[in-house]
Structures are given as C-alpha cells and as structure tokens.
Design a protein around this motif. Structure first.
Motif, PDB file in Angstrom:
ATOM      1  N   ARG A 134       5.820  34.483   8.989  1.00 10.66           N
ATOM      2  CA  ARG A 134       6.579  33.425   9.636  1.00 10.66           C
ATOM      3  C   ARG A 134       5.735  32.156   9.715  1.00 10.66           C
ATOM      4  O   ARG A 134       4.504  32.218   9.834  1.00 10.66           O
ATOM      5  N   TRP A 135       6.394  31.023   9.689  1.00  6.55           N
ATOM      6  CA  TRP A 135       5.684  29.747   9.787  1.00  6.55           C
ATOM      7  C   TRP A 135       4.966  29.633  11.125  1.00  6.55           C
ATOM      8  O   TRP A 135       3.876  29.086  11.217  1.00  6.55           O
ATOM      9  N   ARG A 136       5.628  30.144  12.146  1.00  6.52           N
ATOM     10  CA  ARG A 136       5.032  30.085  13.481  1.00  6.52           C
ATOM     11  C   ARG A 136       3.673  30.806  13.492  1.00  6.52           C
ATOM     12  O   ARG A 136       2.706  30.347  14.089  1.00  6.52           O
ATOM     13  N   ARG A 149       5.998  29.288  -0.600  1.00  5.53           N
ATOM     14  CA  ARG A 149       5.962  29.418   0.870  1.00  5.53           C
ATOM     15  C   ARG A 149       4.564  29.828   1.341  1.00  5.53           C
ATOM     16  O   ARG A 149       3.994  29.218   2.259  1.00  5.53           O
ATOM     17  N   VAL A 201       1.078  28.646  11.795  1.00  2.00           N
ATOM     18  CA  VAL A 201       0.650  27.518  12.640  1.00  2.00           C
ATOM     19  C   VAL A 201      -0.277  28.010  13.745  1.00  2.00           C
ATOM     20  O   VAL A 201      -1.342  27.421  13.991  1.00  2.00           O
ATOM     21  N   ILE A 230       8.211  23.073  12.911  1.00  2.05           N
ATOM     22  CA  ILE A 230       8.207  24.475  12.463  1.00  2.05           C
ATOM     23  C   ILE A 230       8.798  25.384  13.533  1.00  2.05           C
ATOM     24  O   ILE A 230       9.641  26.234  13.268  1.00  2.05           O
ATOM     25  N   LEU A 231       8.385  25.171  14.764  1.00  2.00           N
ATOM     26  CA  LEU A 231       8.888  26.023  15.843  1.00  2.00           C
ATOM     27  C   LEU A 231      10.385  25.797  16.054  1.00  2.00           C
ATOM     28  O   LEU A 231      11.138  26.724  16.310  1.00  2.00           O
TER      29      LEU A 231
END
Lengths: 88, 650
Positions: free
Chosen positions: B173-175, B227, B178, A82-83
């Motif tokens: 954002r995915w970041r 998403r 996470v 992901i990063l």
C-alpha cells in the motif's frame, strides 16, 4: 698570563651560556601540568573530517530555510494525497 | 467462540500492558536522573533551534570542533528545546524526560507490533513488551537518553514497516511506503546510522523475490513494476530528505554532510577512559569483543534463556525443513537486524564505549526473539511435557523477577545492571564501567542542597551535571577530577566513582577521610559527598606553583596527615622537591606515591623528568615507555620522548 687568559675565557663562556642553559632547562621541563585526562574532548587529536568546517557551508541561511519549508510542504502534500486516496 | 475469546484476551492483554507501561513511565519521568550527555546535547539543541529562529544567522550550532555535536541530527533533543522555548517551560529537563518516556513507549509499541506481525500472536506481543521492561539497560535509560532510545524507536519502527511492506508485496500500500519513508527519516534525523534501513529494505526486497520467485512474474508486469518503483522512490526521497530537515549541518550540503556524519559516527573520534575486564583503558583500544561481552554480562537471565529457546526453535525448524514458512523467515530477519549491527561495528573497528549504550537499538530485537522463544517453549511444554510445565513457568517467573527487583531498588540508576554470568553488580564494580551516565549524582546533589541550606558554598564535581544546582544561587559549582581535587578550591564535593583506576577501587585506596556520605548501589559505592576540613592542600599546591617550595610543602604535609591516600599530594611533594633540587626527598615521595597508586601517570612523568634532568636518558626513556604503556595519551610523555630522541641524535 696564558693561564689567566684561559680562565677569563672560560668564565666568559660560562657567563654567556647561562641564558641558553636556563632556556634549555625551561624547554626541557614537562611537569608543569601533570593532570590526567579522562576523555579526549578537551585534547588535541579530535579530528574534524576534511571539508566539514562551518565556513565552507554552501547555502545561505535564508536559502536553507526556503528549502526546508518547501520540502516540508512537498512531503506533507504527498503524504496527504496518498492517505486521502487510500481512504477513498 | 473460545478461539475468538482467546484472541480478544491476548489483544486486550497487549493493550493493557501498554497502558500500564504508559502509567509507569509517566509516574517515573519526574523522578528520573539527568545524565551527562543531556548537558552536552541539550545546550546544542538550543543553538539548533536558534539557528532556525534567526533564519540561519546564529551559526553557533555549526561550530563544534571539540564535541562533534553538529554531526548529530538529535531531532528529539531539538524538539524538546523547541517546545521548551515556545512554551517558556521552566523545568526543561522534566519535559525532556517525558519526551524520552514517550519515545520509549513507542519503542514498546513497535516492538510488540513486530512480534505480532511475525508470529501472528498478541501473546508474543505482550511478552515482548514485558521483556523490554525487564531490560534494565534499556528501560533504565528511557528518560534522559534522547539519542539512543529514540534512535532505537526509529530503527524498530523502520523494521516494522519493512516487514509490513514485504507482507503486502507485490502490491504494497502507498500508505505503508510513506510511513516506511517517515520511519527511516525519523531514524536518520536522530543519528545518521538510520541510513542502514535503506540497506535492509533493499536486502529484504531481493530476498523476498529470491524466496518467492513466482512473484517475479507479477512484479515484472508494467503496472506492478511502475507502482513498486514509484513506492521505492518515495521511500528514498522521504527517508533521505525529510530526515535532514531539522539538522542544520546536513542542510549545508544535503548530499555530502550526512554521509560525512555517518563516517564520523562509525569511527567516532572522542576517546573516553573505560574500565573493562578490570583494566583502565582508552575506548579506542578496547578489544573487538567489547560489545558481545557487554551483551553477555548485562542481558538479564530471563532474556538470555528466551533468546536461547528462540535460537533452538529456529534451528529446529530449519532441520525440520520448515524454513520456507513465512514466519520463520521474518524471525530470521529479526535475528539479522540484531546480529548485523554488532558484527558490522566489530568488522569496521568502531570506537565504542559506555557498555552497550551505543548499541541499545539492537536490544528490542533481543527482546522480541526472547519473547518468541519463551512463547514457543511454553507452547511446546503445554503440548509435550505437562509435568514440567509449572516448574518451568515458575523458574521463568523467578528469573524475570530479578531485573524487576533490581530496577525497583536502584532507580534512578537502574540501568547499571549485571547478570549472574558476570557475577552480578557486586563483582562487576571495579571490573566494568559502572554508572557511566552519572545517574547516581542526583541523590548526592539533593543531599548537598539540603545540607547547604542558605550558606554560600563552593562545590566541585567530576561531571557536568550543574543543572541540579541551577536554582540555588548560593551554590557555586565547578569541575574537578577526583584524584586531583586538592588543586581546586571547594568546600564540598560530589564525585561519581568514575574514571578511578581499578587498583585503587579494589584496594580501597580511593577512599578519603573527607567523605561525609557515600551513596551505594547494590552495596557498591556509586557516589560520595566530601567536606573539606581545611584548604591547606589547595594553598600548599598554589605555593609550590609560585615557587615557594618550603611553605608549600609544609601546608601539603599538614594536609597529608589527614589524607594518607591522597596520591595527588605525593605528586605535589615529589614535584616540589624535584624543582627544588632535593633528590632524596623527591625519591621518597615518589616511592610513597607509587605505593598507593603504582599506575599513576604523574609519578612516572616526574621520574622520567628526574632522569632526564640528570642526563640519564636511557633510564628516562624506559620510564616513559612504561608510562605510555599505562596511558598512551598522557600529555607531555610523547614530548619528552621526542626531546630525548633529539638529544640522542645530536
């Protein structure tokens, strides 16, 4: 004669009851330990939720370690990809 | 240009205060005290590490029937045990205290970042860091408390990531997702209560969509919906499972054990005697307002004022119908994550003790709100009332100086802070739990080590902090309760002024001639070092236990001459006379004992036993009722009550 019999019977009764009396006295004594607790750590009534005993553990040590390693790898991979994707 | 310079300065100010805090923490960590929970959690952490090293063969970390330690994730404790083991670090507590300092620093960072995120101002972020440093109850536990402080850090990081996630809606954002998952995982890994962050996330997403319904169109489109669903799944997966990786008990059953732990933490079964509002009571019996009252009496005035300003401005913005502004909503969220846990523990009747220690994780949000309040107040003054600007700032600085002075003067027991609403530390002593973490034992321990030199001595303490003597083989350490010290063999003793009845504290009846040094904290006795003149009391009690009543009484009486307040010796004399069948002497010592300590449980127990022996069951029962009123958990009281009830039935 009657009186003597009664006295002997009474004495016998008293003698026979001595062990029971002594036992009752021991049982009825509650002052051996007079200490005052500050916390319940060392006392009874510290309930452990049902079904939590260690012996009920479902997985063996090795299985758990494998799960741990696998999960660490999966999470690390997800984080890495992901990063990396975001940097692009 | 001016504005750019201004922003740059505020940002630099935030960075500078964080650097200063890091230097301060690094300087203080080696001098910090070890607390009693460290001696509980750290040995357990070593067992946890061994569980991993032995691939699960050493199961001792799963066998904690009395301490309940297996229910704690305590990941930071475990991490310090791992580092100490891998690098064979000798001073294990030093590393722990640096670890605590690091997580406290992270707490400062995340709190500041929340303040910045919510207000858009680095000035507020800087004030937030200051407010947290001005909270002795929080800052004072930065080093040794590796469960409540890291939990607060995780909780704060989680809230920060939730706000960030919301600000990025509808396409976060995915970041962010996470890191939000990782923040929740870390919080859960410290304590199962971290699961609450899932609830906050769900609540925030629904509130967001309710607040900005036009986003529903965007969210309901397939790409955004997929998403978002994926991100929530990732947060759930990481947040739940990654938090369990370093928690052996949870790994035994990843679905039921964490929830079982959560349930246990909400209704923690360990019961500890606490002084609250001048009464000695068991923690399970404390009133519902225990936490709110502690917040009220232990939050510094500077923070209280800021909090009031903050609430005032929130209400005003609502009245002015500015509540639709984004920042107002986030301020309300900050208020919610502070208030909700407090209301929740009250609602479910959680067993709480040690002041606000278990609720430390809400304090950063008190600090953030206070910082926002002060910032808004100062801005308002600058714009509307310039005459009051400097006097108000002076008052605020003066108030802020109070906890600074307190902490500087009382380190390493700086966390014991009471504000002027409670009458300050002077009045709080003997009315509220004081040094519950026994930070005050460090100085007496150092003093005694110097005093002992190379002599072989026996020392007892009323806590488990044997670590201070671990490198001194000539010092043998044991445990004794303060009042019962005569029953133990010792040459010197260190006692924290803990678990002593307020009646004895307020009337100076706890004091003894055996004291050779008293350690004070803002004028209040915090700990004492005792030196035994002779051991007549100890040998006398031993003789009574063996049935040598005459010899035992003589020894105890000779000791009593030097120790007129030693209520335990009156208990022993009364007991000896009761066992010897000497009723008049028994009553004499019983009454003398009650004159010193009218609420002392053993005296009631002896009296109840006396009436029981005499066959006066009603009188015995009445005494027992008084005893149970004073202490419902006193051993044997219930057994004797049952015995009498059985006798009445037959």
């Amino acid at each position: 004669m009657e009186k003597i019999k009664k006295v002997i019977a009474s004495l016998t009764g008293i003698l026979l009851s001595i062990p029971y009396r002594l036992m009752a006295q021991d049982e009825g004594s509650y002052i051996e330990n007079l200490g005052v607790q500050d916390s319940s750590y060392m006392e009874e009534g510290n309930p452990i939720p049902a079904g939590s005993a260690a012996e009920q553990a479902s997985g063996s040590g090795n299985t758990v370690i494998i799960i741990v390693v696998a999960a660490v790898l999966v999470i690390a991979a997800v984080v890495f990809f992901i990063l990396r994707k975001k940097k692009k | 240009m001016n504005k750019a310079f201004h922003i740059l300065s505020a940002q630099n100010g935030f960075a500078a205060i964080l650097v200063l805090a890091a230097i301060l923490l690094g300087f203080m960590a080696p001098k910090a005290a070890v607390n009693v929970d460290e001696q509980l959690h750290y040995p357990h952490a070593k067992k946890v590490v061994n569980w991993y090293f032995t691939l699960g063969e050493d199961r001792s970390c799963l066998d904690t029937p009395k301490s309940n330690l297996k229910y704690y994730g305590q990941s930071v404790d475990n991490l310090t045990a791992l580092i100490n083991r891998v690098f064979s670090i000798e001073n294990e507590f030093l590393l722990r205290h640096y670890a605590g300092a690091f997580f406290f620093w992270l707490l400062l960072l995340f709190s500041g970042m929340i303040a910045r995120k919510v207000t858009g101002s680095y000035q507020v972020a800087t004030i937030t860091v200051l407010t947290l440093l001005l909270m002795p109850r929080l800052f004072g536990q930065a080093f040794g408390n590796l469960k409540d402080i890291p939990f607060a850090t995780g909780y704060t990081a989680g809230v920060f990531m939730i706000i960030k996630f919301l600000k990025e809606m509808p396409r976060p954002r995915w970041r962010t997702a996470v890191f939000l998952g990782l923040a929740i995982a870390f919080t859960v890994s410290v304590r199962a209560g971290g699961f609450i962050l899932f609830g906050y996330l769900a609540l925030c997403i629904f509130t967001f969509l309710f607040w900005k319904p036009f986003y529903l169109n965007s969210v309901s489109t397939k790409p955004v919906f997929v998403r978002l669903t994926g991100q929530v799944t990732v947060i759930l997966f990481i947040g739940y499972f990654a938090g369990l990786l370093f928690w052996p008990f949870a790994l035994q059953n990843v679905f039921s054990h964490p929830l079982e732990s959560l349930n246990l933490m909400e209704h923690y079964s360990v019961n500890i005697r606490q002084i609250f509002e001048g009464e000695l009571t068991w923690s399970a019996q404390l009133p519902w307002y225990y936490v709110p009252k502690w917040l009220l009496i232990s939050t510094p005035e500077f923070i209280m004022v800021g909090l009031l300003f903050s609430l005032f401005f929130v209400v005003r913005e609502f009245i002015d119908r500015k509540y639709s502004c984004e920042n107002c909503l986030y301020t309300i969220f900050i208020l919610f994550v502070f208030v909700f846990p407090v209301v929740y523990v009250i609602a479910i009747g959680s067993n709480l003790y040690s002041g606000i220690r278990q609720m430390l994780f809400v304090l950063p949000f008190v600090g953030i709100l206070a910082a926002i309040g002060i910032w808004k107040f100062v801005k308002w003054l600058a714009g509307n009332n310039k005459k009051l600007f400097f006097p108000s700032i002076t008052i605020l600085i003066a108030l802020a100086f109070l906890p600074v002075k307190h902490q500087a003067a009382t380190f390493p027991a700086g966390y014991v802070y009471f504000n002027s609403i409670s009458g300050g530390n002077k009045k709080a002593w003997s009315n509220y739990e004081y040094d519950y973490y026994f930070h005050g034992i460090k100085q007496p321990a150092d003093y005694l080590i110097n005093l002992a030199g190379n002599d072989d001595i026996k020392v007892v303490m009323n806590c488990n902090l044997t670590n201070y003597f671990s490198t001194y083989p000539n010092i043998e350490v044991g445990y004794s309760r303060y009042l019962e010290r005569s029953s133990t063999d010792w040459d010197y003793a260190i006692f924290g002024i803990n678990y002593i009845h307020p009646h004895l504290l307020k009337n100076y009846k706890w004091q003894t001639t055996e004291v050779i040094k008293t350690f004070y904290h803002k004028g209040n006795p915090l700990a004492v070092v005792l030196k035994r003149v002779d051991k007549n009391d100890f040998y006398g009690i031993e003789a009574v236990e063996k049935g040598n009543f005459t010899e035992g009484q003589e020894l105890i009486k000779s000791s009593l001459q030097n120790n007129l307040n030693n209520v335990w010796l009156y208990v022993q004399l009364a007991k000896a006379n009761l066992l010897a069948g000497n009723a008049s002497e028994f009553k004499k010592y019983l009454n003398e004992g009650k004159t010193i300590h009218p609420f002392y449980e053993p005296l009631f127990m002896l009296e109840a036993q006396y009436y029981y022996n005499e066959g006066q069951y009603v009188k015995s029962m009445n005494i027992l009722k008084e005893l149970v009123e004073i202490n419902p958990l006193y051993p044997n009281a219930q057994a004797l009550k049952n015995d009498i009830e059985n006798k009445k039935l037959h």
